[in-house]
Every structure is written in C-alpha cells, then in structure tokens.
Scaffold this motif. Sequence first.
Motif, PDB file in Angstrom:
ATOM      1  N   LEU A 170      12.990 123.712  29.623  1.00  0.00           N
ATOM      2  CA  LEU A 170      13.786 122.982  28.639  1.00  0.00           C
ATOM      3  C   LEU A 170      13.521 121.491  28.734  1.00  0.00           C
ATOM      4  N   VAL A 193      14.635 126.309  33.126  1.00  0.00           N
ATOM      5  CA  VAL A 193      15.977 126.672  32.683  1.00  0.00           C
ATOM      6  C   VAL A 193      16.760 127.253  33.859  1.00  0.00           C
ATOM      7  N   VAL A 215      20.770 126.671  25.277  1.00  0.00           N
ATOM      8  CA  VAL A 215      19.511 127.225  24.765  1.00  0.00           C
ATOM      9  C   VAL A 215      19.791 128.084  23.544  1.00  0.00           C
ATOM     10  N   TYR A 262      13.689 124.000  24.052  1.00  0.00           N
ATOM     11  CA  TYR A 262      13.237 124.918  25.093  1.00  0.00           C
ATOM     12  C   TYR A 262      11.922 125.551  24.662  1.00  0.00           C
ATOM     13  N   ILE A 284      20.580 119.013  26.446  1.00  0.00           N
ATOM     14  CA  ILE A 284      19.426 119.885  26.234  1.00  0.00           C
ATOM     15  C   ILE A 284      19.054 119.822  24.752  1.00  0.00           C
TER      16      ILE A 284
END
Length: 146
Positions: A45, A6, A14, A56, A53
């Motif tokens: 992630l 990350v 996130v 995570y 994304i």
Amino acid sequence: MTLRPVRLADLPAVFAIEQAVFGGHVYPDFFFRQALELWPDWFWLAENGDGDIVGYALGAPSQRPDELWLLSLALLPACRGQGVGRALAQAVLDAMRPRARSVQLTVDPANPAAALYRRLGFVEAGRDDGYFGPGEPRLLMRWQPG
C-alpha cells in the motif's frame, strides 16, 4: 509518500479504496483478508504524508510457478499523476522478481493505467472483448523481468 506491505488493520481502508475506484466490479472485503494470508509479500500500500492509505497493489501466483499476476492496482483519484501508482506497481514487481519469469495483468483498454503499465515494460499479449461479460473488454498485458 510511504510504501509498505499491507497489515491486517489496513484492510478496511484497502476495501474502501477498492470500492471508490472500481465501483460495481470489486473484490469482496473478505477476499483481501484471504489475499493477505496467501500473498503477504505481494500486497503493498501507499500512505500519504498524513498516514492515510491512498492506494494498494496486489500480486498473486498462477498455476505456473514462474508466471505471476498483478491482480489489482487501485489509487484514489486525488493521488493520480504523482507517481504513486508507478511506485506501487514497481514495489510489487520488485517483490515478485525473484520468482517471476513473467507477470500478467488485465486492464480495461480505456483505463489510463494501461499507459502506466506500458511505461513499466508491460506489452499487450491479447485482448478479450467480454472478459467480465458483454461490453467489458480487457487487455492482457505481460511483463518480463530484465
């Protein structure tokens, strides 16, 4: 799918995943900034092919230097069942391996992720029927590197 650590710019995404997956039981947004500062090697992630994304995983130490925690694993529902959760968990476990005698986590017994953790080698080490309060049971699971 791409896995990577990350970065600061990733934190809003996130946190959005955290909210989408966990609803009312979420870490506050500032926690993720602190986690990135404290445990950057254990904060990973997953990005889909478009660079979005989609999940995570976050690990952390405990008071015992060789006993670590998988604090959170969150994956957008549309990405489940494709091996992304397993890959994320494995990335964090691999990063923890040099320091870990064991890695622990808690999971709702009804959460399908419990089966994923078992496939990764976690075993049930206990149960707390009120972990987050009445009616909020959690399994304590433990993994030991082999």
